[in-house]
Design a protein around this motif. Structure first.
Motif, mmCIF file in Angstrom:
data_model
loop_
_atom_site.group_PDB
_atom_site.id
_atom_site.type_symbol
_atom_site.label_atom_id
_atom_site.label_comp_id
_atom_site.label_asym_id
_atom_site.label_seq_id
_atom_site.Cartn_x
_atom_site.Cartn_y
_atom_site.Cartn_z
ATOM 1 N N THR A 1 2.227 -2.069 9.042
ATOM 2 C CA THR A 1 3.361 -1.252 8.580
ATOM 3 C C THR A 1 4.634 -1.794 9.202
ATOM 4 O OG1 THR A 1 1.959 0.700 8.362
ATOM 5 C CG2 THR A 1 4.347 1.045 8.490
ATOM 6 N N THR B 1 8.120 3.957 2.115
ATOM 7 C CA THR B 1 8.963 5.131 2.398
ATOM 8 C C THR B 1 10.407 4.671 2.468
ATOM 9 O OG1 THR B 1 8.796 4.897 4.802
ATOM 10 C CG2 THR B 1 7.037 6.131 3.700
ATOM 11 N N ASP C 1 -3.058 12.599 0.545
ATOM 12 C CA ASP C 1 -1.714 12.048 0.345
ATOM 13 C C ASP C 1 -1.586 11.303 -0.978
ATOM 14 O OD1 ASP C 1 -1.003 13.084 2.744
ATOM 15 O OD2 ASP C 1 -1.267 11.207 3.867
ATOM 16 N N PHE C 2 -2.716 10.904 -1.559
ATOM 17 C CA PHE C 2 -2.604 10.045 -2.744
ATOM 18 C C PHE C 2 -3.482 10.501 -3.899
ATOM 19 C CE2 PHE C 2 -5.474 8.338 0.431
ATOM 20 C CZ PHE C 2 -6.663 8.264 -0.249
ATOM 21 N N LYS D 1 6.476 10.298 -2.233
ATOM 22 C CA LYS D 1 6.857 10.323 -0.819
ATOM 23 C C LYS D 1 8.104 11.183 -0.676
ATOM 24 C CE LYS D 1 3.711 7.579 0.896
ATOM 25 N NZ LYS D 1 2.789 7.989 1.951
ATOM 26 N N GLN E 1 1.224 9.605 -6.893
ATOM 27 C CA GLN E 1 2.090 9.004 -5.903
ATOM 28 C C GLN E 1 3.293 9.902 -5.660
ATOM 29 O OE1 GLN E 1 3.266 5.273 -7.604
ATOM 30 N NE2 GLN E 1 4.940 6.147 -8.776
ATOM 31 N N GLU F 1 0.808 -1.202 0.000
ATOM 32 C CA GLU F 1 0.000 0.000 0.000
ATOM 33 C C GLU F 1 0.854 1.270 0.000
ATOM 34 O OE1 GLU F 1 -3.906 1.761 2.355
ATOM 35 O OE2 GLU F 1 -2.563 0.349 3.371
ATOM 36 N N ASP F 2 2.001 1.228 0.691
ATOM 37 C CA ASP F 2 2.831 2.435 0.803
ATOM 38 C C ASP F 2 4.265 2.016 1.098
ATOM 39 O OD1 ASP F 2 3.613 5.033 0.871
ATOM 40 O OD2 ASP F 2 2.904 5.406 2.915
ATOM 41 N N THR G 1 4.135 -0.400 4.056
ATOM 42 C CA THR G 1 2.786 -0.723 4.536
ATOM 43 C C THR G 1 2.176 -1.775 3.611
ATOM 44 O OG1 THR G 1 2.492 1.493 5.429
ATOM 45 C CG2 THR G 1 0.502 0.183 5.073
#
Length: 1172
Positions: free
Chosen positions: A805, A757, A898-899, A873, A871, A754-755, A762
């Motif tokens: 996460t 960094t 954020d997305f 980050k 997208q 999902e995410d 995540t």
């Protein structure tokens, strides 16, 4: 199929005249055509005069059965079994809806019988003490697989005539009851005089007091088919309305209540001071806790509490000389199964009891074996017995056989249960065989054997001839032991002796040898000598005995003088028996004693010293020594005794692993194998709390690990193991700890990232497809760095939600993740990402949806809602611009997460059209996307519409495009014309692409107007282009009309398609169709039974281009009749008729009936008739 008769039973003490029963037709005389019934000797239906075919028969009249109050009545119906595919199921009905059965009360009873010789089923309905409430229509219905038939009859109850039943002297002949023909003629005469249509008087009273809107419901409820005749009778009766002087509201004809509930019977009287009495089956009812009387104004209420089957009766209310009747039907509640059947595993010959417990005492249950009903009538043939014990119902087999195994099912009106009965053949094992004997004269010969079953009997044979008991021969059977004892053995007793168990293909044989001894006295001395004859197979003297059996070691001793025998076990003296005054012998170690009694003893008989052990034990095993001495010398012999037994139970029985429907059982071999190698193991299992063990294997299992399958997930089980050797089966091992077959879940689904960094990732996933009875406790997340095989746990405690996460990851590394589900059964298979994830920052990237990659078109006034994901980050900066300038935030609303980013305009205007630029930026990295928006509306009207040229019947119309195209391309033009006389607009062209068109088929001399609409994606313009008038043909042209004689198209009505006769099912929509032609258009009138059908919501009449349809919504039997359609115009009329038959019950079957149909077709006063 039916043959119906009725009989009366006179009350006790009275000799009521009985009419002889009608002669029944044998099955061989039954006609091949659809069968008919007879009532009291009169045929139920006859062929029409002149009819030549079996199909020309009238519908048989309804049978009328008369009974005298208060006698007993029996209705008998006979069924021809040759026309039935299977055993019939019979139902009795009163009226249209009330089913008579075991719950209808004690006054109604039923009986069925079958004559196998003639294949005729006899069905009887017994009514005890007929009351006036029993009058009315009855029906019997028979079903056998796909076959269904029914027969209706009527019961009329009359008062008893004392002069014909009680006052006749014995020498006077008794009056003869009228025949069926006389009854029918009397009924016809009564109908002609009274015209009661066969309707009971209480129904007439109910109709007289009812509203007109309730006539149809009452007629349907009580089976009245002649609705027109009923209305005529009521119209006459209204003139002679005679109100009851005592009752203003009487009881309903019938009431129904569930057993255990209470019911109120309400009657209303005209004067509250009038005395009133309640009666039940002619007996006055007294107030009690069961029967409660209430007075509410003029209402008198009888409340019956906790109704039982005894309350199923006829009730009567008496006020002065007036009475009213009703009948109460008590219905039993559904019977539920409290304790279901259990599976059983037995041997042939065992007693079996299969029990089920229901919720009601005395309830009716049905037993089935492999789908076939078990009845008490068949129990004598099938060796079973059905027993009732309160709420428990038991099926008993005294001695079960292999034919009795199968699936058994118990059914009630509220549920069912089933179980399996497993029957196995019992195998007989020989525990001790009979041995050969050598016996001297006058001695005793004992043949002895032991089998595994105490109940087994058998016979002894000598040389193939059965041995019978006598003074010398004794045959005994004690428990598992069978003995044949022969006293005072003689030479003729020598031969082959055989024991044959009853019922088994097994025989045990041994030989008896007669030993003749000639004694010669030789006065000399001989040293002692031991003569051993052991049956051991080893080189040394060895004897093997089964634990629990009796051991007798007979040792023959010779020597002069007679020697002294001493028995020892492993140098320990057990006993010493001197047959004569013992001489001095050397002393031996151990204690010396004389034992002639007890479990272990010494017996001396002649020259034989016997060592006897009753019920051998393991401790008796060892080496035994016999030493004989006399003055001449001594002799010593050793005998090795081996005691064999069943092995000890297996040890350490445990379940090591379980699955969805399996479990792995492991155990250790027994410490003691019983002296014989363990050949295998037998295993059993049961549900916890149950006492019934089920075998898992019938052949011995040689391994010490076994996988048990076919278990139910989520149920607690216990298992045990038996060890087996050649001697037998050990005691069972300790039960395993209760365990539950539970499988781990399947792997989690749809694992995705999902995410990401620079230090975290995540993950999200979906629950497993298959979780099972163990549920799921949570999920464990693990990851593996590229280049390593080690999976590192990301969490120590399972997480319950489907997302996690993972933190503290090395930046720049490629990592593979996986997720496993955890429950009580362990870990599931892992769900692994297909590709490793790189832990780094995500560059900004706009993911423009496909529909925004081209011009986005919306209409004026609609809202603009654009959702554009991206997208990046950390969170990027998002900027919207239009033509390089920032957008107007007062009109355009932008929301950024954020997305994704959302561009929203509540009401779009044409000024919102244009190119918008979206920029997503993180520090010095950015991404840009352009979105084109066009807001459109309807175009304006075309300009300068004019007629450029007219020739003949054609006109050329031209125009110019509209000034405003609505911000969208013009897709075409819509051209219409209108005659000046009518000004009705007709479309000439649709979506004409050009700005001109030629209009044809105009009428010369007429003036026309033309108008044009413009069209785009939003539709037609709101206003047309200015209408232009085409005035007249050009100068120089004249119109000359030809002379002709107008044709007369008028025709009288004529039906092209007549109305066909129809047979429909009640409750299903029906339609009558026909076609008519005529000019001018005829007026159509529908009629039922020559009465015009007017505004009735039940009927819908349509006329489509001469096709006439009459739709009847949910017809009932009262809608049957003759329907006609009349078409009328100024030239004449035409009539079409048909007959409509509505069957009373959907899906009901019965004997086929042929009907003579007549179609009447009238036109211009002429009629034609044809028979179908």
């Amino acid at each position: 199929v039916f043959c119906l008769t009725a009989a009366k039973k006179a009350p006790a003490g009275k000799d009521a005249a009985a009419k002889p029963a009608p002669k029944e037709a044998t099955p061989q005389e039954a006609p091949a055509a659809p069968p008919t019934g007879e009532i009291d000797g009169a045929p139920a239906g006859r062929a029409e005069p002149g009819g030549s075919s079996a199909a020309s028969r009238v519908v048989p009249p309804r049978p009328l059965l008369r009974s005298v109050f208060p006698t007993d009545t029996v209705i008998v119906a006979k069924l021809n079994g040759k026309e039935l595919p299977a055993k019939p199921a019979v139902k009795w009905f009163k009226g249209k809806w009330l089913e008579l059965g075991s719950k209808s009360g004690a006054r109604f009873s039923f009986k069925e019988s079958h004559d196998a010789a003639s294949n005729v089923y006899t069905i009887e309905l017994h009514i005890t003490k007929v009351v006036l409430g029993d009058r009315g229509d009855y029906r019997i219905e028979v079903k056998a697989k796909d076959f269904c038939d029914s027969c209706a009859f009527n019961i009329d109850v009359e008062g008893m005539q004392g002069e014909t039943l009680t006052s006749s002297p014995p020498w006077c002949p008794r009056p003869v009851l009228p025949t069926f023909r006389q009854v029918v003629e009397e009924e016809k005469k009564k109908k002609k005089d009274d015209d009661d249509l066969g309707i009971p008087p209480e129904i007439w009273e109910l109709l007289k007091g009812a509203k007109k809107s309730e006539y149809e419901r009452i007629a349907f409820q009580y089976g009245i088919t002649d609705l027109r005749g009923m209305l005529k009778r009521l119209k006459k009766a209204k003139v002679e309305v005679k109100k009851s002087a005592a009752f203003t509201k009487k009881l309903d004809p019938a009431y129904q209540v569930d057993r255990g509930n209470k019911i109120k019977l309400v009657v209303e009287i005209s004067d509250p001071d009038l005395p009133l009495k309640w009666f039940k089956n002619g007996q006055e009812i007294k107030p009690s806790s069961k029967y409660v009387f209430e007075n509410v104004g003029k209402k008198r209420i009888l409340t019956i509490n906790k109704c039982t089957l005894a309350d199923d009766a006829a009730y009567e209310v008496v006020v002065k000389d007036e009475k009213c009747f009703t009948e109460l039907f008590v219905k039993e509640p559904p019977v539920l199964i409290v304790t279901p059947l259990e599976d059983q595993q037995v041997f042939v010959g065992d007693r079996v009891e299969m029990a089920v417990e229901v919720s009601e005492e005395g309830a009716q249950v049905m037993w089935l074996k492999d789908g076939v009903e078990l009845t008490r009538e068949d129990s004598f043939k099938a060796r079973y017995r059905l027993k009732k014990d309160g709420k428990r119902h038991i099926l008993i087999y005294s001695e079960v056989t292999m034919e009795d195994k199968g699936h058994y099912q118990v059914m009630t009106n509220g549920g069912q249960c089933e179980a399996e009965l497993i029957v196995e053949e019992k195998q007989l094992e020989v525990l001790q065989d009979i041995a050969d004997l050598t016996v001297k004269a006058s001695e005793q010969a004992v043949f002895k054997c032991e089998v595994s079953d105490e109940k087994v009997t058998g016979k002894w044979y000598k040389n193939g001839v059965e041995v019978r008991p006598s003074k010398r021969i004794t045959i005994s059977h004690t428990g598992r032991f069978h003995k044949l004892v022969i006293d005072d053995v003689r030479p003729e007793d020598e031969g082959d002796y055989t024991f044959v168990p009853d019922g088994y293909a097994l025989s045990l044989s041994a030989k008896l040898k007669f030993l003749e001894i000639k004694v010669e006295y030789v006065p000399k001395q001989e040293p002692p000598k031991i003569h051993l004859d052991c049956s051991g197979q080893t080189s040394e003297n060895a004897i093997v005995v089964v634990a629990g059996n009796k051991l007798r070691m007979d040792v023959s001793i010779t020597g002069e003088p007679r020697p002294v025998a001493t028995w020892m076990k492993e140098d320990e003296v057990w006993s010493k028996f001197p047959p004569f005054p013992r001489p001095e012998v050397p002393s031996m170690p151990g204690s010396v004693f004389t034992g002639t009694e007890g479990r272990v003893r010494i017996e001396q008989r002649g020259d034989i010293s016997s060592f006897v052990i009753e019920s051998a034990e393991r401790g008796d095993e060892g080496r035994y020594t016999i030493k004989v001495t006399n003055p001449v010398g001594e002799d010593v012999a050793s005998i090795l005794l081996k005691v064999v037994d069943v092995p000890d139970p297996p040890e350490a029985v445990r379940v090591t692993s379980v699955g969805e429907d399996w479990a792995v059982l492991v155990w250790e071999p027994p410490k003691y194998d019983g002296g014989r190698p363990v050949t295998g193991y037998l295993l059993e299992r049961k549900k916890k709390g149950s006492q019934r063990w089920m075998k898992l294997n019938f052949e011995v299992f040689t391994e010490t690990t076994y996988e048990s399958t076919n278990m139910i997930e989520g149920i607690l089980y216990e298992m045990r193991v038996f060890a087996v050797n050649v001697i037998g089966v050990s005691q069972p091992s300790m039960n395993t700890k209760p365990f539950m077959p539970i499988a781990p879940t399947s792997e989690p689904q749809h694992l995705t990232v999902e995410d990401v960094t620079d230090t975290t990732t995540t993950l999200k996933w979906r629950p497993p497809d298959k979780i099972g009875a163990g549920g799921i406790d949570g999920y464990l997340i693990e990851y593996c760095v590229e280049g390593s095989d080690e999976w590192i746990p990301a969490n120590t405690e399972p997480v319950e939600r489907c997302g996690f996460t993972v933190k503290n990851l090395p930046t720049g590394a490629k990592i593979t993740f996986r997720v496993v589900g955890v429950n009580i059964a362990g870990r599931s298979q892992p769900a692994t990402l297909a590709q490793p994830v790189t832990i780094r920052e995500i560059q900004p990237k706009i993911r423009l949806p496909r529909h925004l990659r081209q011009t986005y078109v919306r209409k004026v006034g609609e809202h603009l809602n654009l959702v554009i994901p991206f997208q990046g980050k950390p969170r990027p900066q998002v900027v919207w611009t239009k033509g390089g300038a920032p957008i107007d935030t007062s009109h355009v609303h932008v929301r950024t997460s954020d997305f994704d980013t959302v561009f929203f305009v509540r009401q779009a205007a044409r000024s919102d059209s244009g190119e918008y630029e979206l920029t997503v930026q993180i520090e010095n990295m950015k991404d840009t996307a352009t979105v084109c928006i066009r807001v459109v509306e309807k175009a304006g009207p075309p300009q300068n519409v004019m007629v450029k040229e007219v020739w003949g019947t054609n006109a050329l119309v031209e125009w110019q495009p509209p000034k405003d195209d609505g911000n969208s391309e013009i897709t075409g033009y819509f051209v219409q014309k209108a005659d000046k006389k009518t000004m009705e607009w007709f479309t000439v062209y649709e979506r004409n692409r050009h700005t001109s068109c030629t209009v044809s088929d105009l009428i010369m001399g007429n003036e026309y107007y033309f108008r044009v609409y413009s069209e785009n994606v939003c539709g037609l313009s709101d206003l047309p282009g200015s209408p232009h008038r085409c005035i007249s043909p050009p100068p120089g042209m004249t119109l000359k009309l030809p002379e002709y004689k107008e044709h007369d198209f008028r025709t009288p009505p004529k039906f092209l398609t007549p109305l066909p006769d129809r047979v429909v099912v009640a409750g299903y929509a029906a339609a009558l169709n026909c076609a008519v032609r005529g000019h001018p258009k005829p007026k159509v009138v529908w009629m039922k039974n020559k009465m015009e059908i007017r505004e009735d919501p039940k009927f819908l009449m349509t006329n489509q281009q001469g096709v006439l349809t009459l739709n009847i919504r949910r017809p009932s039997p009262f809608d049957s009749g003759t329907y006609s359609c009349r078409a009328v115009n100024e030239l004449g009329e035409a009539l079409a008729e048909c007959k409509l038959e509505v069957r009373g019950e959907p899906g009901g079957g019965g004997a086929l009936r042929s009907t003579h149909l007549t179609l009447i077709h009238k036109a211009d006063g002429a009629g034609q008739t044809c028979a179908l």
